[in-house]
Design a protein around this motif. Structure first.
Motif, PDB file in Angstrom:
ATOM      1  N   VAL A 167       0.802  -1.319   0.224  1.00 50.69           N
ATOM      2  CA  VAL A 167      -0.054  -0.014   0.024  1.00 50.69           C
ATOM      3  C   VAL A 167       0.815   1.253  -0.111  1.00 50.69           C
ATOM      4  N   ASN A 168       0.702   2.038  -1.057  1.00 52.42           N
ATOM      5  CA  ASN A 168       1.213   3.221  -1.190  1.00 52.42           C
ATOM      6  C   ASN A 168       0.564   4.457  -0.999  1.00 52.42           C
ATOM      7  N   TYR A 169       0.540   5.352  -0.128  1.00 49.93           N
ATOM      8  CA  TYR A 169      -0.349   6.422   0.132  1.00 49.93           C
ATOM      9  C   TYR A 169       0.389   7.744   0.553  1.00 49.93           C
ATOM     10  N   ASP A 170      -0.437   8.737   0.356  1.00 51.72           N
ATOM     11  CA  ASP A 170      -0.383  10.041   0.967  1.00 51.72           C
ATOM     12  C   ASP A 170      -1.525  10.798   1.194  1.00 51.72           C
ATOM     13  N   GLY A 171      -1.515  11.991   1.322  1.00 50.22           N
ATOM     14  CA  GLY A 171      -2.913  12.838   1.731  1.00 50.22           C
ATOM     15  C   GLY A 171      -3.761  12.839   0.651  1.00 50.22           C
ATOM     16  N   SER A 172      -3.243  12.494  -0.663  1.00 53.18           N
ATOM     17  CA  SER A 172      -4.296  12.826  -1.682  1.00 53.18           C
ATOM     18  C   SER A 172      -4.511  11.583  -2.487  1.00 53.18           C
ATOM     19  N   ARG A 173      -3.821  10.665  -2.477  1.00 52.68           N
ATOM     20  CA  ARG A 173      -4.000   9.182  -3.056  1.00 52.68           C
ATOM     21  C   ARG A 173      -3.443   7.915  -2.479  1.00 52.68           C
ATOM     22  N   LEU A 174      -4.234   6.879  -2.954  1.00 53.31           N
ATOM     23  CA  LEU A 174      -3.744   5.627  -2.348  1.00 53.31           C
ATOM     24  C   LEU A 174      -3.582   4.383  -3.311  1.00 53.31           C
ATOM     25  N   ASP A 175      -2.566   3.964  -3.611  1.00 49.90           N
ATOM     26  CA  ASP A 175      -2.405   2.649  -4.449  1.00 49.90           C
ATOM     27  C   ASP A 175      -2.069   1.674  -3.761  1.00 49.90           C
ATOM     28  N   GLU A 176      -3.023   0.553  -3.969  1.00 53.54           N
ATOM     29  CA  GLU A 176      -2.842  -0.516  -3.076  1.00 53.54           C
ATOM     30  C   GLU A 176      -2.751  -2.004  -4.236  1.00 53.54           C
ATOM     31  N   GLN A 177      -1.391  -2.581  -4.037  1.00 52.28           N
ATOM     32  CA  GLN A 177      -1.296  -3.696  -4.946  1.00 52.28           C
ATOM     33  C   GLN A 177      -1.370  -5.230  -3.990  1.00 52.28           C
ATOM     34  N   ILE A 178      -2.367  -6.056  -4.546  1.00 53.42           N
ATOM     35  CA  ILE A 178      -2.760  -7.155  -3.714  1.00 53.42           C
ATOM     36  C   ILE A 178      -1.560  -8.106  -3.732  1.00 53.42           C
ATOM     37  N   ARG A 179      -1.176  -8.291  -5.006  1.00 54.33           N
ATOM     38  CA  ARG A 179      -0.123  -9.401  -5.127  1.00 54.33           C
ATOM     39  C   ARG A 179       1.210  -8.743  -5.644  1.00 54.33           C
TER      40      ARG A 179
ATOM     41  N   GLU B 270       2.637 -14.907  10.206  1.00 53.47           N
ATOM     42  CA  GLU B 270       2.646 -16.239  10.121  1.00 53.47           C
ATOM     43  C   GLU B 270       1.588 -16.908   9.057  1.00 53.47           C
ATOM     44  N   GLN B 271       0.394 -16.157   9.223  1.00 53.81           N
ATOM     45  CA  GLN B 271      -0.750 -16.794   8.293  1.00 53.81           C
ATOM     46  C   GLN B 271      -1.781 -15.462   8.055  1.00 53.81           C
ATOM     47  N   PRO B 272      -2.557 -15.769   6.924  1.00 56.43           N
ATOM     48  CA  PRO B 272      -3.628 -14.687   6.699  1.00 56.43           C
ATOM     49  C   PRO B 272      -4.664 -14.603   8.076  1.00 56.43           C
ATOM     50  N   GLY B 273      -5.122 -13.482   7.950  1.00 53.38           N
ATOM     51  CA  GLY B 273      -6.035 -13.034   9.119  1.00 53.38           C
ATOM     52  C   GLY B 273      -5.548 -12.582  10.160  1.00 53.38           C
ATOM     53  N   ASP B 274      -6.006 -11.196  10.328  1.00 49.95           N
ATOM     54  CA  ASP B 274      -5.125 -10.115  11.162  1.00 49.95           C
ATOM     55  C   ASP B 274      -6.308  -9.215  11.640  1.00 49.95           C
ATOM     56  N   VAL B 275      -5.744  -8.382  12.566  1.00 51.32           N
ATOM     57  CA  VAL B 275      -6.493  -7.355  13.289  1.00 51.32           C
ATOM     58  C   VAL B 275      -6.417  -5.980  12.633  1.00 51.32           C
ATOM     59  N   PHE B 276      -5.675  -5.917  11.234  1.00 50.89           N
ATOM     60  CA  PHE B 276      -5.393  -4.542  10.531  1.00 50.89           C
ATOM     61  C   PHE B 276      -6.474  -4.352   9.486  1.00 50.89           C
TER      62      PHE B 276
ATOM     63  N   ARG C 181      -6.766  -0.498   7.135  1.00 46.52           N
ATOM     64  CA  ARG C 181      -6.919  -0.786   5.754  1.00 46.52           C
ATOM     65  C   ARG C 181      -8.137   0.041   5.341  1.00 46.52           C
ATOM     66  N   GLU C 182      -9.338  -0.214   6.058  1.00 52.76           N
ATOM     67  CA  GLU C 182     -10.518   0.732   5.664  1.00 52.76           C
ATOM     68  C   GLU C 182     -10.288   1.971   5.844  1.00 52.76           C
TER      69      GLU C 182
ATOM     70  N   ARG D 106      -8.058   3.517   2.875  1.00 54.55           N
ATOM     71  CA  ARG D 106      -9.052   3.446   1.398  1.00 54.55           C
ATOM     72  C   ARG D 106     -10.019   4.556   1.654  1.00 54.55           C
ATOM     73  N   ALA D 107     -10.638   4.689   2.774  1.00 51.64           N
ATOM     74  CA  ALA D 107     -11.629   5.858   2.921  1.00 51.64           C
ATOM     75  C   ALA D 107     -11.209   7.181   3.159  1.00 51.64           C
ATOM     76  N   GLY D 108      -9.922   7.259   3.555  1.00 51.17           N
ATOM     77  CA  GLY D 108      -9.177   8.319   3.855  1.00 51.17           C
ATOM     78  C   GLY D 108      -9.618   9.431   4.737  1.00 51.17           C
ATOM     79  N   VAL D 109     -10.034   8.526   6.034  1.00 55.96           N
ATOM     80  CA  VAL D 109     -10.593   8.901   7.000  1.00 55.96           C
ATOM     81  C   VAL D 109      -9.654   9.017   8.113  1.00 55.96           C
ATOM     82  N   GLY D 110      -9.824   9.954   9.102  1.00 55.94           N
ATOM     83  CA  GLY D 110      -8.782  10.118  10.313  1.00 55.94           C
ATOM     84  C   GLY D 110      -7.585  10.953   9.836  1.00 55.94           C
ATOM     85  N   ARG D 111      -6.544  10.568  10.323  1.00 56.11           N
ATOM     86  CA  ARG D 111      -5.317  11.476  10.366  1.00 56.11           C
ATOM     87  C   ARG D 111      -4.226  10.372   9.777  1.00 56.11           C
ATOM     88  N   ILE D 112      -4.528   9.146   9.646  1.00 59.55           N
ATOM     89  CA  ILE D 112      -3.678   8.098   9.268  1.00 59.55           C
ATOM     90  C   ILE D 112      -3.048   8.198   7.875  1.00 59.55           C
ATOM     91  N   ARG D 113      -4.002   9.084   6.711  1.00 59.52           N
ATOM     92  CA  ARG D 113      -3.235   9.418   5.438  1.00 59.52           C
ATOM     93  C   ARG D 113      -2.333  10.643   5.568  1.00 59.52           C
TER      94      ARG D 113
END
Length: 355
Positions: free
Chosen positions: A37-49, A145-151, A155-156, A159-166
């Motif tokens: 995931v590459n992001y800044d305040g204006s855009r986000l680019d997510e590559q799954i694989r 170790e395996q898929p499935g996490d608390v993150f 991610r949401e 993707r939504a650009g809410v909060g200060r994380i972006r």
């Protein structure tokens, strides 16, 4: 701060050189998944694989980069990311070794944190897996170790650009990932609290052997939880001191909040351990009390039958000159005397409060 020594490591019964990539966990059948995931305040680019050959170019972008790896049994992926970022071989070894104690290591140009991610399970226990976090200049790496996490909530928010994380840097993302893992501890603690309430109710009402097994199983689980929580305090404490230039002053206040959460979790775990020790004492006391009640009843019965046995023994002797043997009322008189003696003893025991 933990440092490695230069001694040889022993993995699977064989000596390995320091920095050798040897996976120590169970190898699942599913392939390793890498998400960038590459992001800044204006855009986000997510590559799954993402492909390993693209890691270096992705990290060099003038944005915040988050590389998440689901599955660390493929040491080639760890090697590729390590080469792209410049991770020390000893750090790569720690990522592949999934039995690490929670710790933090400062290599100057990046921070490495090993932490246990916990999640409750349906049987009342919890699942524990190692998560390795690496904070560098403009990037964060997370190895699971395996898929499935608390993150997923993070991610949401990205993707939504809410909060200060972006709008914040990589240090804030690093904090958000760490805080999400710590918040998962509270879900596990809540399950433990419900299990403790159920066991306490069983101990008070009808304790049995299964209750004792439940107490010991819960104590073992709490010990495993304590091993994950207590070292974590030192990890977060070192982060909130702000000695690394990779963590900005505005983010330190959030690490202080995370430290407060770890203290709360640790204190709750200790409280639950003390409660289980007290519950075990109550169980043993109740079992001892029940045994005393049983022994008291048996003692009262034996005490009542002692004089009755004496009377029966006297009149059971076949001597020729026993006048009561020939008396027509001898047998009823003996039975009446036995009943009278038993009744008098029962009244005496009742007056004393023994029955």
């Amino acid at each position: 701060m933990n440092r490695h020594d230069d001694q040889s490591r022993v993995t699977g019964g064989q000596d390995t050189d320091p920095g050798a990539l040897v996976y120590t966990g169970d190898t699942p059948a599913r392939p390793v998944s890498v998400t960038v995931v590459n992001y800044d305040g204006s855009r986000l680019d997510e590559q799954i694989r993402a492909r390993p050959e693209d890691f270096q170019s992705l990290i060099l972008r003038p944005t915040v980069t988050w590389i998440n790896v689901d599955g660390v049994y493929d040491t080639g992926v760890i090697q590729a990311i390590g080469d792209a970022v410049g991770i020390h071989p000893l750090t790569r070894e720690d990522i592949a070794n999934t039995h690490q104690r929670p710790k933090i290591e400062d290599y100057g140009d990046y921070l490495y944190v090993a932490i246990r991610m916990l999640s409750p399970e349906s049987d009342g226990g919890f699942r524990s897996e190692q998560v390795s976090l690496v904070l560098g200049s403009g990037y964060v790496l997370s190895f699971q170790e395996q898929p499935g996490d608390v993150f997923e909530r993070i991610r949401e928010r990205l993707r939504a650009g809410v909060g200060r994380i972006r709008t914040e840097g990589a240090d804030y993302l690093f904090y958000a990932l760490l805080d999400a893992i710590i918040d998962g501890y509270f879900a596990v603690i809540e399950v433990f609290g419900e299990r403790i309430e159920g066991i306490e109710e069983e101990v008070v009402t009808e304790p049995d052997r299964e209750t004792l097994q439940g107490i010991y199983a819960l104590k073992r689980s709490l010990i495993a939880l304590r091993r994950a929580v207590w070292p974590l305090r030192d990890v977060v404490a070192e982060l909130e001191r702000g000695e690394s230039p990779l963590i900005g002053e505005p983010t330190l206040v959030y690490f202080r909040d995370a430290y407060d959460h770890t203290i709360e979790v640790a204190e709750t775990v200790e409280t639950y351990r003390e409660m289980m020790s007290g519950t075990l004492d109550v169980y043993l006391s109740s079992q001892s009390s029940r045994m005393n009640e049983i022994m008291k009843v048996l003692t009262i019965i034996a005490t009542i039958f002692i004089p009755l046995t004496f009377i029966a023994g006297v009149y059971g002797m076949n001597f020729a000159h026993m006048p009561e043997l020939a008396h027509p009322w001898g047998y009823p008189s003996a039975l009446a005397s036995m009943i009278a003696v038993a009744g008098i003893m029962l009244l005496y025991f009742r007056k004393k409060g023994w029955v």
